[in-house]
Design a protein around this motif. Structure first.
Motif, PDB file in Angstrom:
ATOM      1  N   ALA A 118      -0.060 -12.136 -82.781  1.00 53.05           N
ATOM      2  CA  ALA A 118      -1.488 -11.813 -82.689  1.00 53.05           C
ATOM      3  C   ALA A 118      -1.704 -10.309 -82.602  1.00 53.05           C
ATOM      4  N   GLY A 119      -0.840  -9.621 -81.827  1.00 53.82           N
ATOM      5  CA  GLY A 119      -0.968  -8.173 -81.720  1.00 53.82           C
ATOM      6  C   GLY A 119      -0.692  -7.480 -83.041  1.00 53.82           C
ATOM      7  N   LEU A 120       0.356  -7.905 -83.720  1.00 59.23           N
ATOM      8  CA  LEU A 120       0.671  -7.314 -85.022  1.00 59.23           C
ATOM      9  C   LEU A 120      -0.436  -7.602 -86.034  1.00 59.23           C
ATOM     10  N   ALA A 121      -0.984  -8.805 -85.996  1.00 60.71           N
ATOM     11  CA  ALA A 121      -2.053  -9.161 -86.931  1.00 60.71           C
ATOM     12  C   ALA A 121      -3.273  -8.266 -86.733  1.00 60.71           C
ATOM     13  N   ALA A 122      -3.576  -7.964 -85.471  1.00 59.25           N
ATOM     14  CA  ALA A 122      -4.727  -7.092 -85.198  1.00 59.25           C
ATOM     15  C   ALA A 122      -4.500  -5.696 -85.766  1.00 59.25           C
ATOM     16  N   LEU A 123      -3.256  -5.251 -85.795  1.00 60.73           N
ATOM     17  CA  LEU A 123      -2.941  -3.911 -86.289  1.00 60.73           C
ATOM     18  C   LEU A 123      -2.817  -3.858 -87.806  1.00 60.73           C
ATOM     19  N   ARG A 124      -2.410  -4.971 -88.420  1.00 60.35           N
ATOM     20  CA  ARG A 124      -2.022  -4.926 -89.830  1.00 60.35           C
ATOM     21  C   ARG A 124      -2.914  -5.746 -90.762  1.00 60.35           C
ATOM     22  N   ARG A 125      -3.842  -6.518 -90.240  1.00 60.84           N
ATOM     23  CA  ARG A 125      -4.622  -7.432 -91.076  1.00 60.84           C
ATOM     24  C   ARG A 125      -5.392  -6.688 -92.144  1.00 60.84           C
ATOM     25  N   THR A 126      -5.451  -7.329 -93.298  1.00 63.21           N
ATOM     26  CA  THR A 126      -6.230  -6.802 -94.416  1.00 63.21           C
ATOM     27  C   THR A 126      -7.531  -7.590 -94.502  1.00 63.21           C
ATOM     28  N   GLN A 127      -8.421  -7.151 -95.390  1.00 58.26           N
ATOM     29  CA  GLN A 127      -9.657  -7.909 -95.584  1.00 58.26           C
ATOM     30  C   GLN A 127      -9.349  -9.301 -96.106  1.00 58.26           C
ATOM     31  N   GLU A 128      -8.331  -9.423 -96.936  1.00 61.32           N
ATOM     32  CA  GLU A 128      -7.936 -10.739 -97.438  1.00 61.32           C
ATOM     33  C   GLU A 128      -7.487 -11.639 -96.286  1.00 61.32           C
ATOM     34  N   ASP A 129      -6.755 -11.067 -95.324  1.00 64.06           N
ATOM     35  CA  ASP A 129      -6.328 -11.840 -94.156  1.00 64.06           C
ATOM     36  C   ASP A 129      -7.529 -12.295 -93.342  1.00 64.06           C
ATOM     37  N   ILE A 130      -8.477 -11.382 -93.146  1.00 65.69           N
ATOM     38  CA  ILE A 130      -9.671 -11.724 -92.369  1.00 65.69           C
ATOM     39  C   ILE A 130     -10.438 -12.853 -93.047  1.00 65.69           C
ATOM     40  N   ASP A 131     -10.588 -12.762 -94.358  1.00 60.66           N
ATOM     41  CA  ASP A 131     -11.303 -13.809 -95.101  1.00 60.66           C
ATOM     42  C   ASP A 131     -10.567 -15.149 -94.982  1.00 60.66           C
ATOM     43  N   ARG A 132      -9.238 -15.091 -95.056  1.00 57.13           N
ATOM     44  CA  ARG A 132      -8.448 -16.320 -94.947  1.00 57.13           C
ATOM     45  C   ARG A 132      -8.616 -16.941 -93.557  1.00 57.13           C
ATOM     46  N   MET A 133      -8.531 -16.120 -92.522  1.00 55.72           N
ATOM     47  CA  MET A 133      -8.690 -16.640 -91.165  1.00 55.72           C
ATOM     48  C   MET A 133     -10.090 -17.215 -90.941  1.00 55.72           C
ATOM     49  N   GLN A 134     -11.089 -16.538 -91.491  1.00 56.00           N
ATOM     50  CA  GLN A 134     -12.457 -17.043 -91.368  1.00 56.00           C
ATOM     51  C   GLN A 134     -12.597 -18.400 -92.036  1.00 56.00           C
ATOM     52  N   ASP A 135     -12.006 -18.537 -93.215  1.00 55.47           N
ATOM     53  CA  ASP A 135     -12.050 -19.811 -93.935  1.00 55.47           C
ATOM     54  C   ASP A 135     -11.381 -20.922 -93.131  1.00 55.47           C
ATOM     55  N   ARG A 136     -10.211 -20.617 -92.548  1.00 53.02           N
ATOM     56  CA  ARG A 136      -9.493 -21.619 -91.750  1.00 53.02           C
ATOM     57  C   ARG A 136     -10.273 -21.959 -90.488  1.00 53.02           C
ATOM     58  N   LEU A 137     -10.914 -20.948 -89.899  1.00 54.74           N
ATOM     59  CA  LEU A 137     -11.697 -21.174 -88.690  1.00 54.74           C
ATOM     60  C   LEU A 137     -12.909 -22.044 -88.986  1.00 54.74           C
ATOM     61  N   ASP A 138     -13.559 -21.803 -90.114  1.00 47.15           N
ATOM     62  CA  ASP A 138     -14.710 -22.623 -90.497  1.00 47.15           C
ATOM     63  C   ASP A 138     -14.292 -24.081 -90.699  1.00 47.15           C
ATOM     64  N   ALA A 139     -13.120 -24.284 -91.311  1.00 47.20           N
ATOM     65  CA  ALA A 139     -12.634 -25.647 -91.533  1.00 47.20           C
ATOM     66  C   ALA A 139     -12.346 -26.338 -90.209  1.00 47.20           C
ATOM     67  N   LEU A 140     -11.791 -25.596 -89.258  1.00 43.48           N
ATOM     68  CA  LEU A 140     -11.523 -26.168 -87.939  1.00 43.48           C
ATOM     69  C   LEU A 140     -12.820 -26.525 -87.230  1.00 43.48           C
ATOM     70  N   ASP A 141     -13.817 -25.646 -87.321  1.00 41.47           N
ATOM     71  CA  ASP A 141     -15.120 -25.933 -86.714  1.00 41.47           C
ATOM     72  C   ASP A 141     -15.706 -27.225 -87.275  1.00 41.47           C
ATOM     73  N   ARG A 142     -15.624 -27.382 -88.593  1.00 42.88           N
ATOM     74  CA  ARG A 142     -16.189 -28.590 -89.213  1.00 42.88           C
ATOM     75  C   ARG A 142     -15.458 -29.843 -88.732  1.00 42.88           C
ATOM     76  N   ALA A 143     -14.153 -29.762 -88.644  1.00 40.14           N
ATOM     77  CA  ALA A 143     -13.371 -30.922 -88.209  1.00 40.14           C
ATOM     78  C   ALA A 143     -13.741 -31.310 -86.781  1.00 40.14           C
ATOM     79  N   LEU A 144     -13.900 -30.329 -85.907  1.00 38.31           N
ATOM     80  CA  LEU A 144     -14.245 -30.612 -84.518  1.00 38.31           C
ATOM     81  C   LEU A 144     -15.672 -31.145 -84.399  1.00 38.31           C
ATOM     82  N   GLU A 145     -16.577 -30.580 -85.190  1.00 31.83           N
ATOM     83  CA  GLU A 145     -17.965 -31.042 -85.154  1.00 31.83           C
ATOM     84  C   GLU A 145     -18.092 -32.489 -85.614  1.00 31.83           C
TER      85      GLU A 145
END
Length: 248
Positions: A118-145
């Motif tokens: 998590a620490g390395l990701a905060a230092l090294r993440r790219t915009q593509e990584d952020i978009d990917r994480m957002q997409d995965r987070l949205d999918a998790l939200d939908r599954a829980l909802e």
């Protein structure tokens, strides 16, 4: 069966997971050389007599060792220690998570790996990584909802964090585990009331969003704190479940 064979099995602890303890004992004997490459294992009946476990437990333990490449079986001849019994890769198979104690051990492992990631990701993440994480987070939200377990979506989100480290070994390590790192069989959502399920979903969303926000904002310390808090709370919930199970 010889006295030495009986001694080999004397260290098996009975509760809470007989299969895992038997498999661990046999694996330790193979790795230490007490059971040598090519050596025939005692019969199922002999192992049952020495260890005091059922035939089903013996067979499940042997299946675990076979899946890990430590033994081979031959129809009509029995089980033998593999000629090269050294595991070629580390893995966690579904049968390894048959008790809450085993789940807690996996969570300890995850905390060690993901805290650093998590620490390395905060230092090294790219915009593509952020978009990917957002997409995965949205999918998790939908599954829980929708009232689901969200195990696959949860795994995908956590894996996206490892990918964001820009160190491929993190992702490859997680791939050896697969989504059994999120042991849905212990979530017990079916035993929750509607209100409890709603609180559970809200808590999961809150914890995962805190991790994502810290990584997105490049806050290394906050990212480490958020992942540690999330996994520590998961461990605490399993501890509570173990206590409730022991009392039932």
């Amino acid at each position: 069966m010889t006295d030495k064979d009986n001694a080999l099995f004397s260290t098996i602890r009975q509760p809470p997971n007989l299969r895992s303890n038997l498999a661990d004992t046999l694996a330790a004997q193979i790795e230490s050389g007490d059971l040598k490459p090519g050596q025939r294992l005692p019969t199922e009946q002999a192992i049952m007599a020495a260890s005091g476990v059922s035939r089903t437990i013996v067979r499940e333990a042997l299946a675990t060792l076979r899946a890990k490449g430590l033994i081979t079986t031959h129809q009509g001849l029995g089980a033998f220690v593999s000629d090269d019994p050294t595991p070629r890769s580390f893995s966690i198979i579904p049968n390894d998570l048959q008790s809450i104690d085993e789940v807690l051990r996996v969570l300890e492992l995850r905390m060690g790996v993901e805290y650093g990631a998590a620490g390395l990701a905060a230092l090294r993440r790219t915009q593509e990584d952020i978009d990917r994480m957002q997409d995965r987070l949205d999918a998790l939200d939908r599954a829980l909802e929708e009232g689901g377990y969200g195990a696959e979506e949860d795994y995908a989100f956590h894996r996206s964090i490892l990918v964001a480290t820009q160190n491929s070994y993190y992702g490859r390590l997680f791939d050896t585990f697969g989504n059994i790192m999120v042991p849905r069989q212990w979530a017990r959502l079916d035993k929750m009331t509607a209100a409890e399920r709603k609180r559970h979903a809200a808590r999961m969303r809150r914890e995962h969003h805190a991790i994502f926000t810290a990584i997105r904002d490049g806050n290394e310390a906050a990212a480490r704190r958020a992942i540690r808090s999330h996994l520590s709370k998961s461990a605490a919930r399993f501890e509570e479940l173990r206590g409730a199970t022991d009392l039932s």
